[in-house]
Design an enzyme around this catalytic site. Structure first.
Site, short mmCIF file in Angstrom:
data_model
loop_
_atom_site.label_atom_id
_atom_site.label_comp_id
_atom_site.label_asym_id
_atom_site.label_seq_id
_atom_site.Cartn_x
_atom_site.Cartn_y
_atom_site.Cartn_z
N GLN A 17 0.78 -1.24 0.00
CA GLN A 17 0.00 0.00 0.00
C GLN A 17 0.81 1.30 0.00
OE1 GLN A 17 -3.36 2.37 2.65
NE2 GLN A 17 -3.05 0.23 3.12
N ARG A 38 6.73 -8.83 -10.31
CA ARG A 38 7.29 -10.16 -10.48
C ARG A 38 6.37 -11.00 -11.37
NH1 ARG A 38 10.16 -12.95 -5.79
NH2 ARG A 38 8.92 -11.56 -4.51
N ASP A 73 11.39 -10.41 -13.94
CA ASP A 73 12.10 -11.09 -12.86
C ASP A 73 13.47 -10.43 -12.79
OD1 ASP A 73 13.59 -12.65 -11.21
OD2 ASP A 73 13.06 -14.56 -12.14
N LYS A 75 15.78 -10.85 -10.85
CA LYS A 75 16.91 -11.70 -10.44
C LYS A 75 17.37 -12.57 -11.60
CE LYS A 75 15.92 -11.50 -5.55
NZ LYS A 75 15.13 -12.06 -4.46
N PHE A 97 10.61 -1.91 -0.72
CA PHE A 97 10.97 -3.26 -0.31
C PHE A 97 11.50 -3.24 1.12
CE2 PHE A 97 11.62 -3.79 -4.99
CZ PHE A 97 10.54 -4.64 -5.16
N ALA A 98 11.61 -4.44 1.68
CA ALA A 98 12.22 -4.55 3.00
C ALA A 98 13.64 -3.99 2.93
CB ALA A 98 12.22 -6.02 3.42
N VAL A 137 8.00 -3.54 8.16
CA VAL A 137 6.93 -2.82 8.86
C VAL A 137 5.65 -2.78 8.02
CG1 VAL A 137 6.24 -0.51 9.65
CG2 VAL A 137 8.48 -1.41 10.28
N TYR A 138 4.54 -3.01 8.69
CA TYR A 138 3.22 -2.81 8.08
C TYR A 138 2.49 -1.71 8.84
CZ TYR A 138 3.61 -7.08 5.28
OH TYR A 138 4.00 -8.02 4.37
N GLU A 139 1.40 -1.28 8.24
CA GLU A 139 0.58 -0.18 8.77
C GLU A 139 0.51 -0.09 10.30
OE1 GLU A 139 -1.43 2.32 7.13
OE2 GLU A 139 -1.67 2.96 9.19
N ASP A 168 0.57 3.74 5.98
CA ASP A 168 0.81 3.39 4.58
C ASP A 168 0.49 4.56 3.66
OD1 ASP A 168 1.77 0.83 4.90
OD2 ASP A 168 -0.19 -0.10 4.81
N GLY A 247 -6.89 21.81 21.02
CA GLY A 247 -6.94 23.25 20.81
C GLY A 247 -7.86 23.90 21.83
N1 COA Z 1 11.79 -9.94 -9.37
C1 COA Z 1 12.53 -10.68 -8.53
N2 COA Z 1 12.52 -10.52 -7.19
C2 COA Z 1 11.70 -9.57 -6.71
C3 COA Z 1 10.90 -8.77 -7.52
C4 COA Z 1 10.97 -8.97 -8.93
N3 COA Z 1 10.25 -8.26 -9.77
N4 COA Z 1 10.21 -7.92 -6.74
C5 COA Z 1 10.55 -8.19 -5.46
N5 COA Z 1 11.46 -9.19 -5.43
C6 COA Z 1 12.08 -9.78 -4.26
C7 COA Z 1 12.92 -8.82 -3.48
O1 COA Z 1 14.15 -8.65 -4.11
C8 COA Z 1 13.01 -9.55 -2.14
O2 COA Z 1 13.98 -10.54 -2.25
P1 COA Z 1 15.12 -10.83 -1.14
O3 COA Z 1 14.43 -10.88 0.17
O4 COA Z 1 15.68 -12.13 -1.58
O5 COA Z 1 16.09 -9.73 -1.19
C9 COA Z 1 11.68 -10.27 -2.06
O6 COA Z 1 11.09 -10.16 -3.35
C10 COA Z 1 10.68 -9.80 -1.04
O7 COA Z 1 10.66 -8.42 -0.86
P2 COA Z 1 10.21 -7.83 0.55
O8 COA Z 1 10.13 -6.38 0.43
O9 COA Z 1 11.12 -8.39 1.61
O10 COA Z 1 8.74 -8.45 0.71
P3 COA Z 1 8.04 -9.06 2.01
O11 COA Z 1 6.72 -9.54 1.54
O12 COA Z 1 8.88 -10.06 2.69
O13 COA Z 1 7.87 -7.82 3.00
C11 COA Z 1 7.07 -5.62 3.61
C12 COA Z 1 6.83 -6.89 2.79
C13 COA Z 1 6.01 -4.62 3.22
C14 COA Z 1 6.98 -5.95 5.11
C15 COA Z 1 8.48 -5.08 3.30
O14 COA Z 1 8.59 -4.90 1.91
C16 COA Z 1 8.79 -3.76 3.99
O15 COA Z 1 9.07 -3.70 5.19
N6 COA Z 1 8.78 -2.67 3.22
C17 COA Z 1 9.12 -1.34 3.71
C18 COA Z 1 8.04 -0.76 4.54
C19 COA Z 1 6.73 -0.72 3.84
O16 COA Z 1 6.56 -0.16 2.78
N7 COA Z 1 5.72 -1.27 4.52
C20 COA Z 1 4.35 -1.04 4.16
C21 COA Z 1 3.82 -1.92 3.17
S1 COA Z 1 2.19 -1.37 2.82
#
Ligand code: COA
Length: 425
Positions: A17, A38, A73, A75, A97-98, A137-139, A168, A247
């Site tokens: 989000q 992906r 993809d 990767k 991303f994380a 982190v999530y919402e 978010d 206020g």
């Molecule tokens: N092709 C290949 N790999 C891809 C890809 C693509 N198009 N898109 C994503 N990936 C991979 C990433 O490289 C990552 O791989 P790695 O862990 O091997 O490095 C993997 O997908 C997962 O990404 P990640 O962001 O860790 O997803 P998650 O589902 O585990 O975590 C969150 C989700 C939201 C908790 C995390 O992304 C996060 O903390 N984000 C920042 C804070 C945030 O925005 N939170 C609110 C979300 S609403």
């Protein structure tokens, strides 16, 4: 009429989000937003909370309007090359991303700058640098760590999260401002830069008034909180204040006619000081205008429970809409508690484009919330979200200028997965 961000190309590497709300706003200001997903599953929200079998969920469709989708993809070596080409020709790259995921993919800030020194790299993370910077982190985590949960709810109840997605969508909004600011600075410097918005910081920014109260607490009780009038002592941290407003304008949510059966038969009523005399007249307590216990805002603070009980006796005799009409006529600030159903039926919101009905090839008609920010010279129509990979070939051919043979090679490598063919829409 124009598009405010005409000519700006955004590489949208966001999911869930926070990031998607940011890039959706940029798209509504006219940027060309290319969402990289992906192959196979795409943004995880496409399949979350599905209400129509095999169709993109409302969660996804309501956060990804006006974007193009390419599956990649990143990767896969070919996929990585395509992403590099996109980095070279985009003005902005947005990701959430994380922590560390982008670096692990080989796209460090240094590498990105090498590819395109003018690019703006905008990131949402849960926390800024510090002890929690590596956390996902999530919402609701952001609401808890940004000060919202500890200050939301009733004094004698649990901390509460709010339905408004301040972690978010709130962070996405902050990030969008950072991006357009960086774009503006780039017109002066020619350089890109990194924009970071931590969800904890965004929530804290929304809770600024509670940090104000934390400091006021050192100098005495918070007199506008109901607990002051109830004679209950304050501790050393800002308490939950229920529906009290801050206020100098105490306010509460009060029952209206029908509250026994309708969970939303309530109105927010503000005892704004300049209209106190009108409030006294309308509720039938004209002597409160001069009574020393009620005549001034300071005198009223210890009596707020009594005052609101009396006002509520008046609001309970009216529906929330009747009360709104009477009070508005007297310039007394108030607001009916509107259900989502009532809001969805409000024609005026469709007229302004705040609510929009869209058609989608696999799910049919759906309602979405349009751009809440209205610019007089930005006439971008809200459009449906893309299907997964709907624009893969179009982007490879038109944006990157690849030949048919090159596109075939990329497809054979598995870098883009299955490409989507739409029946004529
Ligand atoms: N092709 C290949 N790999 C891809 C890809 C693509 N198009 N898109 C994503 N990936 C991979 C990433 O490289 C990552 O791989 P790695 O862990 O091997 O490095 C993997 O997908 C997962 O990404 P990640 O962001 O860790 O997803 P998650 O589902 O585990 O975590 C969150 C989700 C939201 C908790 C995390 O992304 C996060 O903390 N984000 C920042 C804070 C945030 O925005 N939170 C609110 C979300 S609403």
């Amino acid at each position: 009429m124009g598009k405010a961000l005409d000519g700006v190309r955004v590489l949208d590497f966001t999911h869930v989000q926070s990031g998607p709300t940011c890039t959706q706003l940029l798209a509504w200001f006219g940027a060309d937003v290319i969402k990289v997903e992906r192959p196979g599953e795409g943004d995880v929200t496409r399949g979350q909370l599905r209400d129509v079998p095999n169709a993109d969920s409302l969660y996804f469709t309501m956060l990804n309007s006006n974007k193009r989708s390419i599956t990649l993809d990143t990767k896969n070596p070919e996929g990585k090359k395509v992403l590099e080409e996109l980095v070279k020709i985009c003005d902005v790259m947005v990701e959430n991303f994380a922590p560390g995921a982008l670096d692990r993919m080989g796209f460090t800030w240094e590498r990105i700058q090498e590819l395109n020194p003018r690019i703006i790299l905008a990131s949402v993370k849960g926390f800024g640098p510090g002890p929690f910077e590596d956390c996902k982190v999530y919402e609701n985590v952001a609401q808890c760590t940004g000060g919202s949960a500890s200050t939301t709810g009733f004094r004698d109840g649990l901390p509460l999260v709010t339905a408004a997605q301040i972690g978010d969508s709130g962070t996405g909004l902050h990030l969008a401002l950072g991006i357009v600011t960086a774009l503006y600075q780039r017109t002066l410097t020619g350089r890109g830069q990194k924009v970071l918005c931590a969800m904890q910081d965004a929530v804290l920014n929304f809770c600024r008034v509670k940090m104000r109260d934390q400091q006021r607490l050192d100098r005495g009780p918070l007199r506008e909180y109901s607990q002051f009038g109830e004679g209950l002592p304050f501790g050393d941290t800002v308490p939950r204040a229920g529906n009290d407003s801050g206020g100098g304008q105490p306010g509460r949510i009060l029952k209206c006619k029908g509250w026994e059966t309708d969970p939303n038969a309530y109105i927010y009523f503000i005892t704004q000081a300049p209209v106190w005399a009108k409030i006294c007249d309308v509720i039938g307590e004209p002597e409160w205008k001069t009574d020393p216990n009620y005549a001034t805002p300071a005198a009223r603070l210890p009596h707020l429970n009594e005052i609101f009980t009396r006002i509520e006796a008046w609001t309970m005799a009216h529906t929330k809409f009747e009360a709104m009409e009477i009070l508005n006529g007297l310039d007394i600030p108030c607001g009916p508690v509107l259900s989502m159903k009532e809001i969805a039926a409000d024609e005026s919101l469709y007229a302004t484009g705040t609510l929009v009905e869209l058609d989608h090839p696999t799910r049919g008609k759906y309602l979405t919330v349009g751009n809440p920010i209205k610019l007089s010279d930005n006439d971008v129509e809200v459009e449906r979200s893309p299907l997964l990979g709907e624009h893969t070939e179009e982007i490879l051919a038109e944006v990157l200028g690849l030949s048919g043979d090159e596109i075939e090679r990329i497809k054979t490598s598995g870098a883009v997965g299955e490409t989507v063919r739409l029946a004529a829409e």
